[in-house]
Scaffold this motif. Sequence first.
Motif, short mmCIF file in Angstrom:
data_model
loop_
_atom_site.label_atom_id
_atom_site.label_comp_id
_atom_site.label_asym_id
_atom_site.label_seq_id
_atom_site.Cartn_x
_atom_site.Cartn_y
_atom_site.Cartn_z
N GLN A 165 0.97 4.06 -2.96
CA GLN A 165 0.75 5.48 -2.68
C GLN A 165 1.89 6.33 -3.24
OE1 GLN A 165 0.25 5.57 1.57
NE2 GLN A 165 -1.97 5.21 1.46
N SER A 166 3.11 5.84 -3.08
CA SER A 166 4.27 6.58 -3.60
C SER A 166 4.22 6.67 -5.12
CB SER A 166 5.56 5.89 -3.17
OG SER A 166 5.68 5.89 -1.78
N ARG A 184 0.84 -1.21 0.00
CA ARG A 184 0.00 0.00 0.00
C ARG A 184 0.86 1.25 0.00
NH1 ARG A 184 -4.97 1.22 4.24
NH2 ARG A 184 -5.71 3.12 3.20
N SER A 185 1.94 1.24 0.78
CA SER A 185 2.85 2.38 0.82
C SER A 185 3.51 2.59 -0.54
CB SER A 185 3.90 2.16 1.90
OG SER A 185 4.83 3.21 1.93
#
Length: 279
Positions: free
Chosen positions: A7-8, A3-4
């Motif tokens: 998002q990036s 997820r991180s």
Amino acid sequence: MRRSLLQSVLLYACVVLVALFTAGPLLWLVTMSISAPTDLTEVPLRWIPSEVDFSRYQTLLDLNDGSGERFLSALRNSILTAGGATLLALLLAVPAAYSFSRRNASMVLLFAFLATIMMPPITYILPLYSTFSSLGMLNKTLTLIVVYTAMLLPFATWLMKSNIDVLPIEVEQAAFMEGASTAYTIREVVLPLALPAIAATAMLSFLVAWDEFFYALIFTNDLSAKTLPVAIADFSAGRVTDYGVIATVGVMATLPPAILAICFQKFIVSGLVAGSVKG
């Protein structure tokens, strides 16, 4: 973790899209300015120039050429009018903003100032034209400076007031207790603290005056006072329009504001540091 990472990726994708959306028109303008005339009239359009041609830039910087004379004269007039109006607007806006922020000047007056820039510019043309005509001030750089100053003053005053409101009043009170006058306090205490606001106000005011077209079109009629926006319109007014020349003028016209923005960016950062209060 995924997820991180997602998002990036989405964040950088949005940044790239915004950058392309912002820089795309300017990149195309630069491409047009160095393209051959036939490249700009081909169907379908040729996106990559068949040859790189910088001759238009040389022509615009040549005083012995008609196009160069028109461009350089308009560039000089734009710098004088935008710079002069910005300087005068700041000289008047800083004490006015201080009066509204610290001396409880009537806010009704400030809103009346702001109301003047909410009206369509065409509503002021007839009285202004009649006044300047009777004074023999048509087709003069000074006339545009006066008009632009009046146009920028409400905006600059409002922006400066909003920034002075958040400055620590205790520093000013300490200066008054030491016997400092209001003028000395503004010059030696308020201005150093408000340097970032002054820089931002100056930059935005200069850009507004630099891009103004309507008043410059009405009040000027020859090279002695025409500004760049009007000159660009003149370049496209002939029977045969050279889109490459228009693009070149557009690129050259963006350089002074771009240089100003870069300089003020550094000035704002230094102003933030210089405006710090030592304990």
